[in-house]
Design a protein around this motif. Structure first.
Motif, PDB file in Angstrom:
ATOM      1  N   THR A 136       0.854  -1.183   0.000  1.00 26.67           N
ATOM      2  CA  THR A 136       0.000   0.000   0.000  1.00 26.67           C
ATOM      3  C   THR A 136       0.893   1.236   0.000  1.00 26.67           C
ATOM      4  O   THR A 136       2.116   1.147   0.136  1.00 26.67           O
ATOM      5  N   ALA A 137       0.285   2.401  -0.074  1.00 24.20           N
ATOM      6  CA  ALA A 137       1.038   3.659  -0.010  1.00 24.20           C
ATOM      7  C   ALA A 137       1.758   3.802   1.329  1.00 24.20           C
ATOM      8  O   ALA A 137       2.770   4.497   1.419  1.00 24.20           O
ATOM      9  N   ASP A 138       1.250   3.127   2.370  1.00 24.04           N
ATOM     10  CA  ASP A 138       1.889   3.162   3.695  1.00 24.04           C
ATOM     11  C   ASP A 138       3.017   2.156   3.833  1.00 24.04           C
ATOM     12  O   ASP A 138       3.626   2.067   4.901  1.00 24.04           O
ATOM     13  N   GLY A 139       3.262   1.344   2.792  1.00 21.72           N
ATOM     14  CA  GLY A 139       4.356   0.381   2.827  1.00 21.72           C
ATOM     15  C   GLY A 139       4.028  -0.932   3.498  1.00 21.72           C
ATOM     16  O   GLY A 139       4.916  -1.731   3.766  1.00 21.72           O
ATOM     17  N   ILE A 140       2.763  -1.166   3.808  1.00 20.79           N
ATOM     18  CA  ILE A 140       2.374  -2.454   4.373  1.00 20.79           C
ATOM     19  C   ILE A 140       1.755  -3.312   3.272  1.00 20.79           C
ATOM     20  O   ILE A 140       1.459  -2.817   2.186  1.00 20.79           O
ATOM     21  N   ILE A 141       1.565  -4.572   3.538  1.00 21.64           N
ATOM     22  CA  ILE A 141       0.929  -5.468   2.579  1.00 21.64           C
ATOM     23  C   ILE A 141      -0.576  -5.203   2.601  1.00 21.64           C
ATOM     24  O   ILE A 141      -1.176  -5.111   3.679  1.00 21.64           O
ATOM     25  N   SER A 142      -1.167  -5.079   1.435  1.00 19.04           N
ATOM     26  CA  SER A 142      -2.597  -4.760   1.365  1.00 19.04           C
ATOM     27  C   SER A 142      -3.427  -5.857   2.040  1.00 19.04           C
ATOM     28  O   SER A 142      -3.033  -7.030   2.035  1.00 19.04           O
ATOM     29  N   PRO A 143      -4.561  -5.487   2.607  1.00 19.51           N
ATOM     30  CA  PRO A 143      -5.431  -6.494   3.231  1.00 19.51           C
ATOM     31  C   PRO A 143      -5.823  -7.615   2.265  1.00 19.51           C
ATOM     32  O   PRO A 143      -5.899  -8.773   2.661  1.00 19.51           O
ATOM     33  N   LEU A 144      -6.031  -7.289   1.006  1.00 20.38           N
ATOM     34  CA  LEU A 144      -6.382  -8.301   0.011  1.00 20.38           C
ATOM     35  C   LEU A 144      -5.253  -9.317  -0.153  1.00 20.38           C
ATOM     36  O   LEU A 144      -5.496 -10.530  -0.166  1.00 20.38           O
ATOM     37  N   GLU A 145      -4.018  -8.836  -0.265  1.00 25.74           N
ATOM     38  CA  GLU A 145      -2.864  -9.746  -0.392  1.00 25.74           C
ATOM     39  C   GLU A 145      -2.653 -10.533   0.898  1.00 25.74           C
ATOM     40  O   GLU A 145      -2.335 -11.715   0.873  1.00 25.74           O
ATOM     41  N   GLU A 146      -2.841  -9.881   2.034  1.00 28.52           N
ATOM     42  CA  GLU A 146      -2.663 -10.561   3.327  1.00 28.52           C
ATOM     43  C   GLU A 146      -3.637 -11.730   3.468  1.00 28.52           C
ATOM     44  O   GLU A 146      -3.268 -12.792   3.988  1.00 28.52           O
ATOM     45  N   GLN A 147      -4.866 -11.567   2.990  1.00 28.68           N
ATOM     46  CA  GLN A 147      -5.863 -12.645   3.075  1.00 28.68           C
ATOM     47  C   GLN A 147      -5.443 -13.875   2.278  1.00 28.68           C
ATOM     48  O   GLN A 147      -5.850 -14.990   2.599  1.00 28.68           O
ATOM     49  N   LYS A 148      -4.616 -13.700   1.266  1.00 33.60           N
ATOM     50  CA  LYS A 148      -4.150 -14.823   0.443  1.00 33.60           C
ATOM     51  C   LYS A 148      -2.993 -15.585   1.092  1.00 33.60           C
ATOM     52  O   LYS A 148      -2.621 -16.647   0.616  1.00 33.60           O
ATOM     53  N   MET A 149      -2.440 -15.028   2.154  1.00 34.52           N
ATOM     54  CA  MET A 149      -1.259 -15.619   2.787  1.00 34.52           C
ATOM     55  C   MET A 149      -1.640 -16.496   3.968  1.00 34.52           C
ATOM     56  O   MET A 149      -2.606 -16.217   4.673  1.00 34.52           O
ATOM     57  N   HIS A 150      -0.845 -17.528   4.175  1.00 40.49           N
ATOM     58  CA  HIS A 150      -0.990 -18.376   5.356  1.00 40.49           C
ATOM     59  C   HIS A 150       0.129 -18.006   6.319  1.00 40.49           C
ATOM     60  O   HIS A 150       1.311 -18.180   6.009  1.00 40.49           O
ATOM     61  N   PHE A 151      -0.233 -17.483   7.479  1.00 41.32           N
ATOM     62  CA  PHE A 151       0.749 -17.070   8.480  1.00 41.32           C
ATOM     63  C   PHE A 151       0.877 -18.133   9.561  1.00 41.32           C
ATOM     64  O   PHE A 151      -0.122 -18.687  10.019  1.00 41.32           O
ATOM     65  N   THR A 152       2.109 -18.392   9.953  1.00 40.87           N
ATOM     66  CA  THR A 152       2.417 -19.368  10.996  1.00 40.87           C
ATOM     67  C   THR A 152       3.004 -18.641  12.203  1.00 40.87           C
ATOM     68  O   THR A 152       3.991 -17.901  12.053  1.00 40.87           O
ATOM     69  N   PRO A 153       2.432 -18.821  13.399  1.00 43.52           N
ATOM     70  CA  PRO A 153       3.004 -18.194  14.597  1.00 43.52           C
ATOM     71  C   PRO A 153       4.406 -18.714  14.880  1.00 43.52           C
ATOM     72  O   PRO A 153       4.712 -19.882  14.659  1.00 43.52           O
ATOM     73  N   CYS A 154       5.248 -17.826  15.366  1.00 41.18           N
ATOM     74  CA  CYS A 154       6.618 -18.170  15.757  1.00 41.18           C
ATOM     75  C   CYS A 154       6.769 -17.872  17.247  1.00 41.18           C
ATOM     76  O   CYS A 154       7.203 -16.795  17.644  1.00 41.18           O
ATOM     77  N   GLU A 155       6.351 -18.831  18.063  1.00 38.64           N
ATOM     78  CA  GLU A 155       6.449 -18.647  19.509  1.00 38.64           C
ATOM     79  C   GLU A 155       7.904 -18.855  19.937  1.00 38.64           C
ATOM     80  O   GLU A 155       8.585 -19.731  19.405  1.00 38.64           O
ATOM     81  N   THR A 156       8.356 -18.047  20.884  1.00 42.04           N
ATOM     82  CA  THR A 156       9.741 -18.127  21.345  1.00 42.04           C
ATOM     83  C   THR A 156       9.809 -18.112  22.858  1.00 42.04           C
ATOM     84  O   THR A 156       8.886 -17.664  23.537  1.00 42.04           O
ATOM     85  N   GLU A 157      10.938 -18.578  23.341  1.00 38.96           N
ATOM     86  CA  GLU A 157      11.270 -18.526  24.766  1.00 38.96           C
ATOM     87  C   GLU A 157      12.417 -17.534  24.948  1.00 38.96           C
ATOM     88  O   GLU A 157      13.157 -17.258  23.998  1.00 38.96           O
ATOM     89  N   PRO A 158      12.605 -17.007  26.157  1.00 40.61           N
ATOM     90  CA  PRO A 158      13.738 -16.106  26.387  1.00 40.61           C
ATOM     91  C   PRO A 158      15.054 -16.757  25.942  1.00 40.61           C
ATOM     92  O   PRO A 158      15.319 -17.914  26.247  1.00 40.61           O
ATOM     93  N   GLY A 159      15.833 -15.998  25.186  1.00 37.64           N
ATOM     94  CA  GLY A 159      17.111 -16.487  24.680  1.00 37.64           C
ATOM     95  C   GLY A 159      17.038 -17.072  23.289  1.00 37.64           C
ATOM     96  O   GLY A 159      18.070 -17.283  22.649  1.00 37.64           O
ATOM     97  N   ASP A 160      15.833 -17.330  22.784  1.00 41.94           N
ATOM     98  CA  ASP A 160      15.702 -17.815  21.404  1.00 41.94           C
ATOM     99  C   ASP A 160      16.097 -16.705  20.438  1.00 41.94           C
ATOM    100  O   ASP A 160      15.847 -15.519  20.690  1.00 41.94           O
ATOM    101  N   VAL A 161      16.692 -17.110  19.316  1.00 44.69           N
ATOM    102  CA  VAL A 161      17.092 -16.182  18.270  1.00 44.69           C
ATOM    103  C   VAL A 161      16.366 -16.583  16.987  1.00 44.69           C
ATOM    104  O   VAL A 161      16.343 -17.754  16.628  1.00 44.69           O
ATOM    105  N   VAL A 162      15.765 -15.606  16.312  1.00 46.85           N
ATOM    106  CA  VAL A 162      15.071 -15.819  15.044  1.00 46.85           C
ATOM    107  C   VAL A 162      15.704 -14.868  14.032  1.00 46.85           C
ATOM    108  O   VAL A 162      15.770 -13.663  14.274  1.00 46.85           O
ATOM    109  N   ILE A 163      16.184 -15.407  12.920  1.00 47.49           N
ATOM    110  CA  ILE A 163      16.795 -14.601  11.859  1.00 47.49           C
ATOM    111  C   ILE A 163      15.939 -14.764  10.618  1.00 47.49           C
ATOM    112  O   ILE A 163      15.634 -15.889  10.220  1.00 47.49           O
ATOM    113  N   PHE A 164      15.536 -13.633  10.011  1.00 44.88           N
ATOM    114  CA  PHE A 164      14.695 -13.739   8.826  1.00 44.88           C
ATOM    115  C   PHE A 164      15.016 -12.654   7.812  1.00 44.88           C
ATOM    116  O   PHE A 164      15.504 -11.582   8.143  1.00 44.88           O
TER     117      PHE A 164
END
Length: 177
Positions: A136-164
């Motif tokens: 979008t003009a705000d630089g986020i993914i449009s709601p229409l595109e977001e609805q097409k995506m499958h999101f998976t939660p990434c639960e973490t514990e203290p000290g976990d490192v996630v690189i993406f």
């Protein structure tokens, strides 16, 4: 280690008590039902010796370098504060925020447990090779595109490192804890 996480928690708590500054670090506030709450702190590494050293030398930059296959450097540091009742973040990619850099990655060090209830990050797997997706003009993914995506939660514990990758779509829900 548990000892390192104790120190990191202490350092993060110190930063949470810093006053708002227009010339040094940046504290961003979010309006909540309980009044303004700290939501983000940036540019603190130069003002906190221990956290600056943690982010710029040793294990964390080595892990990011291994993930990217090349030497790395700290471009930007940020603390996200997710107090109970605060909002989440819309689906987005980080790449558009840094047009001057072709590729960067994010390294998340979890200080507290991050769960679905308190608004952990969620990733749209295997979408990072598609370039920028439906912005979008705000630089986020449009709601229409977001609805097409499958999101998976990434639960973490203290000290976990996630690189993406800066191209992987991600979001977080409100903190309902």
């Amino acid at each position: 280690s548990p000892e390192q996480m104790t120190a990191i928690r202490r350092w993060v708590d110190e930063i949470s008590r810093w006053e708002v500054s227009d010339t040094k670090w940046m504290h961003a506030l979010e309006e909540t039902a309980d009044g303004p709450r700290l939501s983000r702190t940036e540019y603190f590494a130069a003002y906190h010796k221990e956290l600056g050293r943690l982010l710029m030398t040793g294990t964390l930059p080595a892990l990011v370098g291994d993930a990217l296959g090349e030497d790395t450097f700290l471009y930007k540091e940020k603390l996200n504060w997710k107090h109970p009742g605060v909002a989440g973040y819309h689906a987005h990619q980080d790449a558009p925020a840094y047009k001057q850099i072709k590729l960067h990655s994010t390294c998340l060090l979890s200080v507290d447990a991050s769960t679905v209830d308190n608004g952990c990050l969620e990733f749209a797997a295997a979408r990072h090779n598609e370039g920028l997706i439906g912005l979008t003009a705000d630089g986020i993914i449009s709601p229409l595109e977001e609805q097409k995506m499958h999101f998976t939660p990434c639960e973490t514990e203290p000290g976990d490192v996630v690189i993406f990758s800066s191209y992987v779509p991600h979001r977080s829900r409100p903190n309902l804890s």
